[in-house]
Design a protein around this motif. Structure first.
Motif, PDB file in Angstrom:
ATOM      1  N   ARG A 519       0.920  -1.295   0.007  1.00 18.20           N
ATOM      2  CA  ARG A 519      -0.008   0.029  -0.005  1.00 18.20           C
ATOM      3  C   ARG A 519       0.782   1.253   0.008  1.00 18.20           C
ATOM      4  O   ARG A 519       0.274   2.453  -0.107  1.00 18.20           O
ATOM      5  CB  ARG A 519      -0.892   0.007   1.160  1.00 18.20           C
ATOM      6  N   HIS A 555      -7.917  10.356  -8.494  1.00 19.79           N
ATOM      7  CA  HIS A 555      -8.612   9.815  -7.648  1.00 19.79           C
ATOM      8  C   HIS A 555      -8.461   8.112  -7.889  1.00 19.79           C
ATOM      9  O   HIS A 555      -8.430   7.657  -6.483  1.00 19.79           O
ATOM     10  CB  HIS A 555     -10.205   9.902  -7.520  1.00 19.79           C
ATOM     11  N   ARG A 559      -5.161   8.847  -2.487  1.00 21.79           N
ATOM     12  CA  ARG A 559      -6.440   9.058  -1.673  1.00 21.79           C
ATOM     13  C   ARG A 559      -5.631  10.309  -0.724  1.00 21.79           C
ATOM     14  O   ARG A 559      -4.586  10.260   0.006  1.00 21.79           O
ATOM     15  CB  ARG A 559      -6.761   8.153  -0.455  1.00 21.79           C
ATOM     16  N   ARG A 568      -4.251   4.646  -3.026  1.00 22.66           N
ATOM     17  CA  ARG A 568      -5.782   4.000  -2.721  1.00 22.66           C
ATOM     18  C   ARG A 568      -5.705   2.554  -2.772  1.00 22.66           C
ATOM     19  O   ARG A 568      -5.132   2.053  -3.684  1.00 22.66           O
ATOM     20  CB  ARG A 568      -6.475   4.580  -3.671  1.00 22.66           C
ATOM     21  N   TRP A 570      -8.069  -0.295  -3.290  1.00 24.65           N
ATOM     22  CA  TRP A 570      -9.573  -0.284  -3.780  1.00 24.65           C
ATOM     23  C   TRP A 570     -10.080  -1.579  -3.033  1.00 24.65           C
ATOM     24  O   TRP A 570     -11.561  -1.673  -3.183  1.00 24.65           O
ATOM     25  CB  TRP A 570      -9.748  -0.362  -5.322  1.00 24.65           C
ATOM     26  N   SER A 576     -11.686   6.075   3.455  1.00 29.11           N
ATOM     27  CA  SER A 576     -11.877   7.404   3.580  1.00 29.11           C
ATOM     28  C   SER A 576     -13.380   7.954   3.999  1.00 29.11           C
ATOM     29  O   SER A 576     -14.293   7.286   3.521  1.00 29.11           O
ATOM     30  CB  SER A 576     -11.240   7.903   2.371  1.00 29.11           C
ATOM     31  N   ASP A 579     -14.805   9.194   0.587  1.00 26.67           N
ATOM     32  CA  ASP A 579     -15.251   7.884  -0.155  1.00 26.67           C
ATOM     33  C   ASP A 579     -16.780   7.385   0.202  1.00 26.67           C
ATOM     34  O   ASP A 579     -17.188   7.173  -0.774  1.00 26.67           O
ATOM     35  CB  ASP A 579     -14.537   6.796  -0.126  1.00 26.67           C
TER      36      ASP A 579
END
Length: 636
Positions: A519, A555, A559, A568, A570, A576, A579
């Motif tokens: 990440r 986007h 983030r 980000r 997914w 978030s 989100d």
């Protein structure tokens, strides 16, 4: 007398009991700030009353005794007789947003007892013939109670079992406990006074409410066919509210001055032109002028007059035959509108709704810090108006905007024979404001007969000459500065560089395993800027929002939250708070763009192709099938 509920004040509250009465006044004068089904109230002047006066008002002896017992519980008749007039009374008429009562009026007799720190509400209905019916079951009282050092707010009702509710003039009894009492406590504790006047203070609220509902129903179809990129609901309903305000204001003016013809207008900096369209449709002759034509203009039809031209304050932009000049979020024209109105004719009036802070020749520079920037700017435009010769009134609109204060110049503060002296004051003031900007302004001369001659006597009145020299209108072509117009390869390069920096913060020595998807770490926006070349940063600085806007635009990859940038993931759709508010991807937009992670992440996308909204390779890419918005001219 049953106590339905109570709520205690914070121990450190120092605003009582004065704050209690301030809060009660908000509920009496502005119930619509809590009860959203109301437009407002119309209140009569208050007067002090005694027991005998109340008994006459209540009419029914049996009812009178019961009510008197309620409002004087714990107090002997001798105590109330000891005061000549123990209650301050007033009557308010409830004005709902949508009239569901026909010709019947819903009113409340309000009794303030300052010595006992309580206020009693006695609702009654009045029909078209003036017959009155007291709503005995809905009589309630709010008390400020003190026990040693503790303060509390108590709610009492005469007959709670007989309480009637329709959710409008008669709210539910539990609502008074759960919604109204906490609001009263907060208002009493804060005890704040607004910098500005109450909303719609210059208009009869009942007329505003009626016309607003009519216009809202008439023009609501525009929300569905709005062709601009701006939020349709905000702009349509805001312009409907502004149009309502002007229509009621002008109707009151016609009644006061015994005028029959509807007022003419010119909207300077009219933008999308919707306000011009509504006012024209409602029978007022006028036009709008703006430096840039909007797509929606072609949809209004030939009866809505809109002109595309740059407005430069000069003799070429005076409107001697016009009754009203309008400045609705007119930006750099805002300070000029009172001046243009004053110089157009002695009878010309104006309405401005200031938004962005402009002086005559550039951005407005703050002069003090004791006020908010907005209040200081409103005071500046008020000063301009007064120096221009107007008796200036301030009001607050009911629109979905934080910039809601308008200024209205309806009359002059000098007589027509004094026009020459008034023009000298105007010219001197405008010239004094350009000193800091460095703009060159030609003086405004006056003829010996007292009539204004605007500009240099040797000119022919062509645009650019005269008192507006140095004014800079906005560009005809609106510059896109949200990073969307940057070269695609430039954006892709920045995205890849930032993503690699984040991924490199947690990369394993072995290159990362397939079982633990990388990440990356997180960096502040300023730390991300430190990773980029100076040339890149200089290009981004020219865009609104700069680097942060570019990252938020991408986007799919990033983030941005709390000033920090993350890769980000997914798999974690709720990582978030922002989100969770996003709309789901439309079916027609699925797989229409390549998946950045599939193409660039060392471990590829963490989702299987069938679960990813983006295309995993060229064979997974689809053409967009998202339907285009249909535009129907008949909605206008």
């Amino acid at each position: 007398m049953p106590k339905l509920s109570d709520i205690k004040f914070p121990g450190e509250c120092k605003t009582l009991p004065e704050g209690f009465w301030s809060a009660v006044d908000v509920w009496i004068k502005k119930p619509h700030v809590v009860n959203k089904r109301l437009c407002g109230v119309k209140e009569t002047e208050g007067e002090d009353v005694d027991r005998e006066s109340l008994q006459i008002l209540l009419d029914d002896p049996e009812l009178s005794q019961e009510v008197m017992s309620f409002i004087t519980s714990g107090v002997s008749p001798a105590q109330t007789h000891g005061q000549d007039k123990p209650w301050s009374s007033s009557v308010r008429t409830i004005i709902p947003k949508v009239n569901c009562y026909g010709t019947n009026l819903h009113k409340e007799l309000i009794l303030k007892d300052f010595s006992r720190q309580q206020v009693t509400f006695l609702p009654f209905e009045e029909d078209s013939e003036g017959q009155v019916c007291l709503k005995r079951g809905n009589i309630y009282q709010i008390q400020l109670h003190q026990d040693r050092e503790e303060w509390a707010l108590e709610l009492h009702a005469l007959t709670p079992d007989a309480w009637f509710s329709d959710g409008v003039a008669y709210p539910k009894l539990p609502w008074l406990s759960t919604d109204l009492l906490p609001k009263l406590v907060r208002w009493a504790t804060e005890c704040k006074s607004s910098e500005f006047r109450s909303t719609l203070s210059l208009l009869p609220v009942e007329k505003y409410s009626l016309i607003y509902q009519q216009l809202k129903e008439k023009y609501k179809a525009m929300v569905k066919v709005w062709p601009e990129v701006t939020d349709p609901e905000k702009f349509v309903y805001e312009d409907v509210a502004i149009a309502t305000y002007l229509l009621v204001l002008w109707a009151e003016e016609r009644a006061e001055k015994s005028l029959t013809a509807r007022q003419s207008f010119v909207d300077l900096g009219c933008g999308n032109g919707l306000l011009v369209h509504i006012l024209t449709n409602e029978g007022h002759p006028g036009k709008g002028i703006d430096v840039r034509k909007r797509k929606i203009w072609d949809m209004y039809g030939p009866q809505t007059l809109l002109e595309e031209k740059a407005i430069t304050p000069s003799e070429s932009f005076l409107f001697p035959g016009t009754d009203w000049l309008i400045g609705n979020h007119s930006d750099e024209l805002t300070p000029w509108i009172p001046v243009i109105a004053a110089r157009s004719s002695y009878s010309c009036r104006y309405f401005v709704l200031p938004c962005c802070f402009f002086d005559f020749y550039g951005k407005y520079q703050r002069r003090q810090c004791k006020k908010s920037q907005y209040k200081e700017y409103i005071d500046f435009i008020t000063e301009v108006s007064q120096v221009s010769g107007f008796n200036t009134e301030e009001d607050c609109l009911r629109i979905p905007s934080t910039k809601r204060v308008c200024l209205v110049g309806t009359s002059r503060n000098y007589q027509p024979p004094d026009e020459a002296e008034a023009e000298r004051r105007r010219a001197h003031y405008v010239e004094s404001r350009q000193a800091a900007s460095g703009a060159t302004v030609q003086g405004s001369d006056t003829r010996n007969d007292g009539h204004c001659f605007h500009g240099n006597k040797d000119t022919d009145g062509t645009p650019g000459s005269g008192w507006g020299a140095g004014f800079q209108p906005r560009d005809r072509v609106e510059t896109v500065r949200n990073c969307a117009a940057l070269p695609r390869d430039f954006v892709d390069g920045v995205v890849l560089q930032v993503a690699n920096a984040l991924l490199g913060m947690t990369e394993d020595d072995g290159g990362g395993s397939s079982g633990d998807w990388n990440r990356g770490g997180s960096l502040s926006v300023s730390e991300v800027a430190g990773q980029l070349e100076q040339e890149t940063l200089q290009l981004l600085k020219k865009e609104c929002g700069g680097l942060q806007t570019l990252l938020k635009n991408n986007h799919q990859v990033f983030r941005v939250e709390g000033g920090r940038v993350y890769i980000r993931d997914w798999r974690d759709r709720k990582s978030s708070r922002a989100d969770t508010k996003r709309k789901p991807v439309a079916p027609g937009a699925l797989k229409t763009r390549p998946c950045w992670f599939h193409d660039h992440h060392p471990q590829r996308c963490p989702l299987q192709a069938e679960h990813c909204a983006f295309a995993h390779g060229p064979e997974d890419l689809r053409p967009s099938t998202k339907p285009l918005k249909k535009i129907k001219n008949d909605a206008f």
